[in-house]
Design a protein around this motif. Structure first.
Motif, PDB file in Angstrom:
ATOM      1  N   ASP A   1       0.839  -1.196   0.011  1.00 26.63           N
ATOM      2  CA  ASP A   1      -0.013  -0.040  -0.059  1.00 26.63           C
ATOM      3  C   ASP A   1       0.854   1.496  -0.017  1.00 26.63           C
ATOM      4  OD1 ASP A   1      -2.569  -1.349  -0.040  1.00 26.63           O
ATOM      5  OD2 ASP A   1      -2.662  -1.323   2.075  1.00 26.63           O
ATOM      6  N   LEU A   2       2.099   1.221   0.040  1.00 26.99           N
ATOM      7  CA  LEU A   2       2.726   2.385   0.389  1.00 26.99           C
ATOM      8  C   LEU A   2       3.074   3.091  -1.199  1.00 26.99           C
ATOM      9  CD1 LEU A   2       4.572   4.318   2.025  1.00 26.99           C
ATOM     10  CD2 LEU A   2       6.718   2.754   1.616  1.00 26.99           C
ATOM     11  N   CYS A   3       2.755   4.232  -1.380  1.00 27.58           N
ATOM     12  CA  CYS A   3       2.860   4.830  -2.750  1.00 27.58           C
ATOM     13  C   CYS A   3       3.305   6.116  -2.620  1.00 27.58           C
ATOM     14  CB  CYS A   3       1.397   4.962  -3.177  1.00 27.58           C
ATOM     15  SG  CYS A   3       1.234   5.772  -4.729  1.00 27.58           S
TER      16      CYS A   3
ATOM     17  N   LEU B   1       2.242   5.009   7.786  1.00 30.95           N
ATOM     18  CA  LEU B   1       3.067   6.323   7.979  1.00 30.95           C
ATOM     19  C   LEU B   1       4.344   5.992   8.668  1.00 30.95           C
ATOM     20  CD1 LEU B   1       0.322   8.530  10.069  1.00 30.95           C
ATOM     21  CD2 LEU B   1       1.350   8.956   7.783  1.00 30.95           C
ATOM     22  N   CYS B   2       4.611   4.846   9.629  1.00 32.94           N
ATOM     23  CA  CYS B   2       5.887   4.821   9.922  1.00 32.94           C
ATOM     24  C   CYS B   2       6.827   4.016   8.744  1.00 32.94           C
ATOM     25  CB  CYS B   2       5.826   3.584  11.149  1.00 32.94           C
ATOM     26  SG  CYS B   2       5.061   4.115  12.872  1.00 32.94           S
ATOM     27  N   LEU B   3       6.231   3.469   8.026  1.00 32.69           N
ATOM     28  CA  LEU B   3       6.728   2.896   6.885  1.00 32.69           C
ATOM     29  C   LEU B   3       7.430   3.916   5.698  1.00 32.69           C
ATOM     30  CD1 LEU B   3       8.232   0.221   5.815  1.00 32.69           C
ATOM     31  CD2 LEU B   3       5.996  -0.109   4.146  1.00 32.69           C
ATOM     32  N   ALA B   4       6.517   5.133   5.605  1.00 30.25           N
ATOM     33  CA  ALA B   4       6.662   6.014   4.945  1.00 30.25           C
ATOM     34  C   ALA B   4       7.942   6.953   5.366  1.00 30.25           C
ATOM     35  CB  ALA B   4       5.280   6.740   4.589  1.00 30.25           C
ATOM     36  N   ALA B   5       7.735   7.149   6.724  1.00 29.92           N
ATOM     37  CA  ALA B   5       8.977   7.677   7.363  1.00 29.92           C
ATOM     38  C   ALA B   5      10.287   7.210   7.399  1.00 29.92           C
ATOM     39  CB  ALA B   5       8.447   7.856   9.004  1.00 29.92           C
ATOM     40  N   MET B   6      10.220   5.728   7.462  1.00 29.84           N
ATOM     41  CA  MET B   6      11.559   5.288   6.963  1.00 29.84           C
ATOM     42  C   MET B   6      11.902   5.248   5.728  1.00 29.84           C
ATOM     43  SD  MET B   6      10.788   1.306   8.824  1.00 29.84           S
ATOM     44  CE  MET B   6      12.277   0.706   8.373  1.00 29.84           C
TER      45      MET B   6
ATOM     46  N   VAL C   1       3.842  14.799  10.826  1.00 32.79           N
ATOM     47  CA  VAL C   1       2.959  14.497   9.309  1.00 32.79           C
ATOM     48  C   VAL C   1       2.220  15.789   9.129  1.00 32.79           C
ATOM     49  CG1 VAL C   1       1.337  13.172   8.095  1.00 32.79           C
ATOM     50  CG2 VAL C   1       2.782  12.280   9.988  1.00 32.79           C
ATOM     51  N   PHE C   2       2.282  16.154   7.844  1.00 35.18           N
ATOM     52  CA  PHE C   2       1.393  17.160   7.397  1.00 35.18           C
ATOM     53  C   PHE C   2       0.645  16.892   6.123  1.00 35.18           C
ATOM     54  CE2 PHE C   2       5.373  19.013   9.031  1.00 35.18           C
ATOM     55  CZ  PHE C   2       4.813  20.016   9.957  1.00 35.18           C
ATOM     56  N   LYS C   3      -0.765  17.404   6.136  1.00 34.26           N
ATOM     57  CA  LYS C   3      -1.531  17.218   4.875  1.00 34.26           C
ATOM     58  C   LYS C   3      -1.121  18.050   3.873  1.00 34.26           C
ATOM     59  CE  LYS C   3      -5.695  15.513   7.589  1.00 34.26           C
ATOM     60  NZ  LYS C   3      -7.110  15.755   7.924  1.00 34.26           N
ATOM     61  N   SER C   4      -1.111  17.602   2.719  1.00 36.63           N
ATOM     62  CA  SER C   4      -0.726  18.306   1.546  1.00 36.63           C
ATOM     63  C   SER C   4      -1.721  18.286   0.450  1.00 36.63           C
ATOM     64  CB  SER C   4       0.753  18.014   1.257  1.00 36.63           C
ATOM     65  OG  SER C   4       0.872  16.725   0.621  1.00 36.63           O
ATOM     66  N   ASP C   5      -1.455  19.249  -0.562  1.00 34.02           N
ATOM     67  CA  ASP C   5      -2.703  19.158  -1.746  1.00 34.02           C
ATOM     68  C   ASP C   5      -2.406  17.865  -2.571  1.00 34.02           C
ATOM     69  OD1 ASP C   5      -3.819  21.577  -1.096  1.00 34.02           O
ATOM     70  OD2 ASP C   5      -2.450  22.813  -2.224  1.00 34.02           O
ATOM     71  N   PRO C   6      -3.241  17.244  -2.995  1.00 29.66           N
ATOM     72  CA  PRO C   6      -3.178  15.873  -3.944  1.00 29.66           C
ATOM     73  C   PRO C   6      -2.370  16.353  -5.137  1.00 29.66           C
ATOM     74  CG  PRO C   6      -5.475  16.381  -3.246  1.00 29.66           C
ATOM     75  CD  PRO C   6      -4.581  17.530  -2.861  1.00 29.66           C
ATOM     76  N   LEU C   7      -1.479  15.305  -5.680  1.00 25.56           N
ATOM     77  CA  LEU C   7      -0.853  15.439  -6.885  1.00 25.56           C
ATOM     78  C   LEU C   7      -1.425  14.504  -8.001  1.00 25.56           C
ATOM     79  CD1 LEU C   7       2.701  14.903  -5.481  1.00 25.56           C
ATOM     80  CD2 LEU C   7       1.392  17.279  -5.833  1.00 25.56           C
ATOM     81  N   PRO C   8      -1.285  15.062  -9.186  1.00 25.20           N
ATOM     82  CA  PRO C   8      -1.834  14.311 -10.442  1.00 25.20           C
ATOM     83  C   PRO C   8      -1.050  12.734 -10.358  1.00 25.20           C
ATOM     84  CG  PRO C   8      -0.258  15.743 -11.191  1.00 25.20           C
ATOM     85  CD  PRO C   8      -0.613  16.060  -9.756  1.00 25.20           C
ATOM     86  N   LYS C   9       0.091  12.649 -10.034  1.00 21.37           N
ATOM     87  CA  LYS C   9       0.549  11.465 -10.136  1.00 21.37           C
ATOM     88  C   LYS C   9       1.671  11.087  -8.761  1.00 21.37           C
ATOM     89  CE  LYS C   9       3.219   8.153 -13.237  1.00 21.37           C
ATOM     90  NZ  LYS C   9       3.555   8.034 -14.506  1.00 21.37           N
TER      91      LYS C   9
END
Length: 486
Positions: free
Chosen positions: A5-7, A17-22, A36-44
């Protein structure tokens, strides 16, 4: 290590979240602290492998999170108190509100607007709070804050409620800002605490009608129509007749006007209040026009415009043109003057009623295509030449009297002959087909413009070897034209 699921890279669409931080290099297998901060969606979202963790690529998502504070990061955090480090150059991002900001606002841009952060960036703390129905905007510290409506949450850069110690008067809306409070006053009040009642009557901000009286009230005003007027106060209309019965005498009819009243008298009476019987024609008090006849009636008079004039008798104007159809002939335009009429003749006729032929043909002064030349001739009440070209005597007269005097500077002239409707079948504009007896082409013509192809559909007269004869040519070429009386 890879998780299904990590993308993403730096900005992540989904995954633990922890795997993304690694993957971002913030913690290792032993764990650690990160924000952790919420940010605007990206197209890809792109894939990568970092620090032993592999991420996948994926398409856009409804929510995105990052471990870096950005200028676009919004204040929609679920935490009550949040500390962030803002990058530089965030002043142009979206901001809505003053001191209390809509949660869709950029935290860093709002901090610059509030004066707690410089444009170079730095550390700032903001506090989540309840929202309000609307937010007002302003320009402060080089940041333009817009006005906007309700949002689910809001945030500010102070958690002290300055409104708790002192509220706004007269139902004013209190907002707590940086080391101070702000009162947004209800309509009709002003002042730092909304303590001053605005006197709309003396300040000229009321909307009472000019025939109404303005009375100031607490936070507002009242409008009342004056005597002899009626209405809501913001709109007042005359009411003289209803408030003054019997104002018009001798059965006269009273009518309110815009600012006053008027008495419409019955037959046999006149005057302001219909109190006087008068013969207007004998007394020369009628208002018949100078070109009208006054006829006295019982207690009144009648005005009738004279012959060749039209109007209601009070106003009469010349009507020779409509009273005498066809007064100006041959396309002449009839115009009434003050006392008579004039005829404006076309270029082809002259005389007081346009009955005398002035000329049969004229030469245009400007170069035009065949179609534009025809439109020009028709605007004069004629057309491109036809009958004057078919008759050899008239054609020679045109050449001798109109074309030759122009000299070598004007040698090409469109006429009303074309094969536009059917290639190779030339027909005059008045429907007469071309024959050898009603044309005079140069030798070898017509020949589709000497190789110009199917566009050589229009005929002109031009000078060649000292002789004016006909030739077919491209209709788009700019030439002079022979216009003819029709």
């Amino acid at each position: 290590m890879q998780h299904s699921d990590l993308c993403g890279t730096d900005d992540y669409a989904r995954g633990p979240l922890c795997l993304a931080a690694m993957h971002a290099g913030l913690v290792d297998n032993l764990g650690g602290y990160f924000e952790v901060f919420k940010s605007d969606p990206l197209p890809k979202y792109s894939k990568s492998e970092r620090f032993g963790v592999a991420s996948k690529s994926c398409r856009t998502a409804t929510e995105t999170y990052s471990f870096q504070m950005k200028c676009s990061t919004k204040g929609n955090t679920e935490s009550s108190v949040t500390d962030v480090d803002c990058p530089s150059g965030c002043g142009s991002n979206y901001v809505c509100g003053i001191n209390l900001y809509n949660s869709n606002s950029s935290v860093c841009a709002a901090a610059i607007h509030a004066g707690v952060l410089s444009a170079e960036g730095g550390h700032v703390r903001f506090y989540s709070t309840q929202s309000q129905s609307s937010f007002r905007g302003s320009t402060n510290h080089g940041v333009h804050s817009k006005s906007c409506g309700f949002s689910k949450n809001a945030f500010s850069f102070t958690n002290e409620d300055f409104c708790a110690s002192k509220s706004c008067l007269n139902e004013g809306n209190c907002q707590s800002g940086m080391n101070q409070r702000f009162c947004f006053c209800s309509v009709g009040f002003t002042g730092e605490d909304c303590q001053i009642d605005i006197n709309e009557c003396t300040s000229g901000t009321h909307n009472c009608h000019q025939h109404a009286t303005c009375t100031n009230t607490a936070g507002s005003f009242q409008c009342s129509c004056k005597a002899n007027y009626t209405g809501s106060g913001t709109q007042c209309v005359p009411d003289y007749c209803a408030q003054n019965l019997g104002l018009c005498k001798n059965s006269g009819r009273c009518s309110d006007t815009i600012t006053d009243y008027r008495c419409s008298c019955t037959s046999g009476y006149t005057g302001r209040h219909c109190e006087t019987d008068i013969n207007e024609c004998a007394a020369r008090t009628h208002n018949c026009h100078g070109y009208a006849t006054c006829t006295n009636t019982a207690g009144s008079f009648r005005c009738s415009c004279n012959t060749n004039f039209i109007g209601n008798g009070l106003q009469c104007k010349a009507n020779y043109c409509n009273s005498n159809p066809g007064l100006c002939q041959n396309g002449g335009t009839c115009t009434d003057t003050v006392t008579s009429y004039t005829c404006a003749c076309t270029v082809w006729y002259t005389g007081s009623t346009c009955t005398n032929v002035r000329q049969d043909h004229i030469i245009s002064n400007d170069l035009r295509s065949w179609d534009d030349s025809r439109a020009y001739c028709r605007s004069l009440g004629g057309d491109l030449a036809t009958w004057g070209i078919r008759d050899s005597a008239k054609r020679n007269s045109i050449i001798t009297n109109l074309l030759k005097p122009l000299g070598s500077g004007k040698v090409y002239f469109w006429i009303g002959l074309t094969d536009k409707d059917r290639e190779g079948s030339f027909v005059y504009l008045d429907g007469v087909e071309m024959t050898s007896s009603n044309t005079d082409f140069h030798e070898g013509e017509p020949n589709d413009g000497g190789g110009l192809g199917p566009n050589a559909d229009c005929v002109l007269i031009y000078l060649k070897n000292g002789v004016y004869k006909m030739d077919d040519n491209n209709c788009w070429y700019l030439k002079f034209a022979i216009c003819e009386r029709t």
